[in-house]
Design a protein around this motif. Structure first.
Motif, PDB file in Angstrom:
ATOM      1  N   LEU A 172      -0.663  -0.056  -4.433  1.00  0.00           N
ATOM      2  CA  LEU A 172      -2.072   0.283  -4.262  1.00  0.00           C
ATOM      3  C   LEU A 172      -2.302   1.783  -4.170  1.00  0.00           C
ATOM      4  N   ASP A 173      -1.247   2.554  -3.973  1.00  0.00           N
ATOM      5  CA  ASP A 173      -1.393   3.997  -3.817  1.00  0.00           C
ATOM      6  C   ASP A 173      -1.860   4.624  -5.135  1.00  0.00           C
ATOM      7  N   ARG A 189       0.824  -1.202   0.000  1.00  0.00           N
ATOM      8  CA  ARG A 189       0.000   0.000   0.000  1.00  0.00           C
ATOM      9  C   ARG A 189       0.863   1.258   0.000  1.00  0.00           C
ATOM     10  N   GLU A 225       3.117  -4.763   4.876  1.00  0.00           N
ATOM     11  CA  GLU A 225       2.989  -3.391   5.360  1.00  0.00           C
ATOM     12  C   GLU A 225       3.876  -3.192   6.577  1.00  0.00           C
TER      13      GLU A 225
END
Length: 472
Positions: free
Chosen positions: A410-411, A389, A432
């Motif tokens: 995912l950003d 992410r 993460e």
């Protein structure tokens, strides 16, 4: 004491030969930076700009385009290595030293050693020693601002020198193409031309310089116009944050942090010099500085001012400090000793500091080993995609190029990179940052180390049907 005596004696023997000592000073700093650039691993933001350089375009959602072109130049020559990413920055820092040297001599022509003093002050700052090694937008920004000051000094000495005004405008425009905060220089310079009382607004030169600056920033404006002004809105939106109840904390952090990074002695010299030039021809340095100081103060009333944002203020401060003419020997040597200690720790890890107290290790150590471990965990479960992410973590993992593994980000900022494909898979390994959760035994995790000391923990899990952008 003996070493200090030798240094002082050598200083006295060379201070009358300003050009030689200035060149020697730059040479030593460049040598240290070469060693640091080659041996200190990349930090995540540098890897992010490296990914930009794989997708060259006229703008990005976080910053203008210049840093991507800088990285592409270095990696074309030296490959996808830490040294390659930072190479153009090393060159630009050396050029910035030259521009600062000659700008000081133009602003203060009656002081024979002022150019050398400016170079000593610049290289005595801790921020210059450590802040310009990583390849960030501040690196080309500082060089172009120093170039603009050099051209401006010439333009002010010969009021009809329209060529120098044009060069100043070109340099300032390229600085804006490096980082949006360079626009604050334009505010100060326009105020000086219109209100300083010298009648500069009647000359062709300043207007020509403004036109040249406008032409230079057209690529940045063009990209923003075709992407819903994303870059300008993202950066400008920070100014709208307002938390007055925490203003004391934010302003205190700004003041103490900058005092430490500039070093207190050098900061004092620069502030005194800035005050003393207010009635001289070099008063433009004050005009350039005040808008930035006001903006940073107002921002500090509502949110934290990051240490690197203040880079835009350093060139006029350095020249003002050099023009003051106060004793700088102790200030420069204090900064040199501090820089040496920081380099020693960064290159050797001599002091076994915990990661919380060692920012260099926290940002740079153990990425290659972490990427290998993550790739191993993914392959062991039959996955070929790792989902991330956080953009910074995704970038640094992509730079390590783990064998047989794709990195999915995912950003939403990846959508602004041309040629970045969107993908969707049935199953992937998600990673993460878990910060310092080393002791949690119920969590599937991997850890990043410097030598044998844990730096950071990362949580792993299996995600079903993720979709995002394939950044590698």
């Amino acid at each position: 004491m003996f070493i200090w005596h030798i240094l002082c004696k050598w200083w006295r023997s060379t201070q009358h030969n300003g050009v030689f000592f200035g060149a020697f000073c730059v040479g030593v700093v460049v040598l240290l930076r070469l060693v640091g650039a080659a041996h200190i691993p990349l930090v995540p933001d540098e890897a992010y700009y490296w990914l930009w350089s794989r997708h060259l375009q006229w703008g990005y959602v976080d910053h203008p385009f210049m840093v991507a072109f800088w990285v592409r130049l270095g990696t074309t020559l030296w490959g996808d290595t830490a040294f390659g990413v930072r190479f153009a920055g090393l060159l630009s820092f050396g050029l910035a030293n030259l521009f600062i040297f000659f700008a000081a001599r133009q602003f203060f022509p009656s002081q024979t050693a002022v150019g050398s003093r400016a170079v000593w002050l610049l290289n005595g700052m801790l921020m210059a020693s450590i802040g310009l090694i990583p390849m960030t937008p501040d690196v080309p920004l500082f060089m172009f601002l120093s170039m603009a000051l050099w051209a401006l000094a010439h333009a002010l000495r010969s009021r009809g020198a329209w060529r120098w005004w044009a060069l100043c405008g070109v340099s300032l425009g390229l600085a804006v193409d490096s980082k949006y905060t360079a626009c604050l220089w334009g505010v100060g310079l326009v105020g000086y031309v219109l209100l300083s009382g010298g009648g500069l607004w009647r000359l062709v030169g300043p207007w020509l310089g403004g036109c040249c600056a406008g032409v230079m920033i057209l690529p940045t404006l063009w990209w923003n116009a075709h992407h819903h002004w994303a870059g300008l809105l993202k950066q400008g939106g920070r100014a709208l944050q307002w938390q007055p109840e925490r203003a004391g904390q934010f302003l205190g952090e700004l003041f103490i942090g900058q005092l430490a990074l500039i070093t207190p002695w050098i900061a004092g010299l620069c502030c005194i010099g800035l005050w003393r030039v207010r009635h001289s021809r070099a008063s433009v340095l004050l005009w350039l500085s005040v808008p930035m100081m006001v903006i940073f103060f107002l921002h500090g009333m509502g949110d934290r001012v990051q240490a690197n944002w203040v880079w835009v203020l350093y060139p006029p401060l350095i020249l003002a400090g050099a023009g003051y003419g106060g004793r700088i020997k102790g200030a420069v040597m204090m900064g040199a000793v501090g820089s040496f200690i920081i380099y020693l720790q960064a290159l050797t890890g001599l002091l076994p500091l915990p990661a919380h107290w060692d920012p260099i290790a926290r940002l740079s150590a153990g990425w290659q080993r972490l990427a290998i471990e993550v790739a191993t965990q993914a392959r062991a479960r039959g996955d070929s995609v790792v989902v991330v992410r956080d953009y910074a973590l995704a970038s640094i993992l992509a730079f390590q190029k783990p064998d047989g593994i794709k990195i999915m980000g995912l950003d939403s900022r990846w959508a602004y990179l041309q040629g970045m494909p969107q993908i969707s898979v049935q199953k992937a390994l998600f990673i993460e940052d878990a910060h310092y959760a080393f002791a949690q035994t119920d969590m599937w995790r991997v850890e990043r180390y410097k030598n044998r000391m844990p730096v950071r923990a990362y949580r792993l899990e299996i995600r079903q049907v993720p979709s995002g952008w394939q950044i590698r």
